[in-house]
Design a protein around this motif. Structure first.
Motif, PDB file in Angstrom:
ATOM      1  N   UNK A 147      42.044  35.932  46.043  1.00  0.00           N
ATOM      2  CA  UNK A 147      42.283  36.224  44.631  1.00  0.00           C
ATOM      3  C   UNK A 147      42.206  37.722  44.343  1.00  0.00           C
ATOM      4  N   UNK A 148      41.234  38.396  44.932  1.00  0.00           N
ATOM      5  CA  UNK A 148      41.094  39.839  44.712  1.00  0.00           C
ATOM      6  C   UNK A 148      42.344  40.588  45.187  1.00  0.00           C
ATOM      7  N   UNK A 149      42.899  40.148  46.324  1.00  0.00           N
ATOM      8  CA  UNK A 149      44.118  40.789  46.836  1.00  0.00           C
ATOM      9  C   UNK A 149      45.303  40.543  45.898  1.00  0.00           C
ATOM     10  N   UNK A 150      45.369  39.333  45.349  1.00  0.00           N
ATOM     11  CA  UNK A 150      46.449  39.008  44.420  1.00  0.00           C
ATOM     12  C   UNK A 150      46.336  39.870  43.163  1.00  0.00           C
ATOM     13  N   UNK A 151      45.118  40.001  42.634  1.00  0.00           N
ATOM     14  CA  UNK A 151      44.907  40.846  41.455  1.00  0.00           C
ATOM     15  C   UNK A 151      45.352  42.281  41.724  1.00  0.00           C
ATOM     16  N   UNK A 152      44.955  42.803  42.878  1.00  0.00           N
ATOM     17  CA  UNK A 152      45.325  44.174  43.240  1.00  0.00           C
ATOM     18  C   UNK A 152      46.832  44.313  43.370  1.00  0.00           C
ATOM     19  N   UNK A 153      47.454  43.337  44.018  1.00  0.00           N
ATOM     20  CA  UNK A 153      48.908  43.367  44.212  1.00  0.00           C
ATOM     21  C   UNK A 153      49.631  43.380  42.871  1.00  0.00           C
ATOM     22  N   UNK A 154      49.160  42.557  41.935  1.00  0.00           N
ATOM     23  CA  UNK A 154      49.826  42.463  40.633  1.00  0.00           C
ATOM     24  C   UNK A 154      49.659  43.760  39.840  1.00  0.00           C
ATOM     25  N   UNK A 155      48.450  44.310  39.828  1.00  0.00           N
ATOM     26  CA  UNK A 155      48.215  45.557  39.093  1.00  0.00           C
ATOM     27  C   UNK A 155      49.058  46.686  39.691  1.00  0.00           C
TER      28      UNK A 155
END
Length: 293
Positions: A147-155
């Motif tokens: 989830x943290x990687x997904x958040x970073x990718x989206x931002x």
């Protein structure tokens, strides 16, 4: 690295014990482990083959300290999901490791689909489609360790659209993110930026108001008022003008009050115009005497 490269697990779990040796003894241990894997009943001949077929000098790296430490850390994880994730990450880094057992492959399989979905989203070239895939991932795997990687990718994707001044795209992906991340100040700022450049001033001001509630400042209050001045919403203009009047930074700003005199005069609302004219004079009296010019 593609997550869908899982090899078929062996039919019988390997029973080769793993012992930590000093660096000098790793080479001998690797070949001993490979030999045992080939001759012990139920052992994994494929591991021995991998060592036997490796180029000269490659076998020494199979069981170096980093690999042993990574495997030990994965196996000691008590949470089943985290353990499966760590084993998957270990497999990604050491796909031919002689340490992996049949039971490990079964655990790895439980997170394979999750990783495949993440990699598919991350490598989607179309940013709008990538946004949809990443949000779908979060809906489908809310407890994912990724989830943290997904958040970073989206931002990072929103930042990219902002840097490239692709305001239609920035508006689209940022609005999607805000639907499920209603306290993300940076996302509100991105929507405000896009809306301002697309001349959607009402939406821009709304987003700035949301940021103001989280982190108020006199400068931001003035910016919100300025954006509302670009709209036909006189009620909002008055609301934020009144907020500004209460702030010490603007108590002597007579031009701020006079701008409302002009607006209400144009609207033929003379009572309001007179009210702000009076406030303008009071602010002028409180202000420092103007220079000769």
């Amino acid at each position: 690295m593609n997550a869908s490269i899982l090899v078929s697990p062996p039919s019988v779990s390997s029973t080769v014990p793993v012992m930590r040796k000093s660096r000098k003894s790793h080479v001998g241990f690797v070949f001993m482990a490979a030999f045992l894997a080939a001759v012990v009943p139920g052992g994994r001949a494929c591991a021995a083959d991998a060592v036997q077929d490796a180029p000269a000098g490659q076998a020494q790296s199979y069981l170096d300290d980093a690999q042993l430490d990574a495997y030990d850390a994965a196996k000691k994880e008590t949470d089943p999901r985290k353990r499966a994730t760590r084993l998957f990450e270990f497999f990604q880094k050491y796909p031919n490791s002689v340490l992996l057992e049949s039971a490990d492959y079964q655990e790895i399989k439980t997170v394979e689909d999750e990783y495949n979905a993440y990699y598919a989203a991350r490598h989607e070239a179309d940013l709008n489609k990538r946004a949809d895939l990443l949000l779908e991932f979060l809906r489908k795997y809310p407890e994912s360790t990724l989830r943290e990687h997904v958040d970073t990718e989206y931002v990072n994707m929103m930042r990219q659209a902002s840097r490239e001044k692709k305001y239609d795209l920035l508006e689209s992906v940022s609005e999607k993110w805000l639907k499920t991340h209603t306290t993300d100040r940076e996302a509100y700022a991105f929507v405000a930026e896009a809306a301002m450049n697309l001349e959607k001033y009402g939406r821009c001001a709304e987003c700035l108001e949301a940021i103001y509630k989280m982190q108020p400042s006199a400068e931001l209050a003035r910016e919100i008022y300025s954006v509302y001045q670009k709209t036909d919403n006189l009620d909002k203009q008055s609301e934020w003008a009144e907020k500004l009047f209460q702030l010490p930074e603007f108590e002597k700003d007579y031009m701020l009050r006079y701008s409302l005199v002009v607006k209400y005069t144009r609207e033929n609302n003379l009572d309001k115009a007179a009210e702000y004219a009076s406030l303008t004079l009071k602010a002028l009296d409180a202000a420092n005497p103007p220079d000769a010019k």
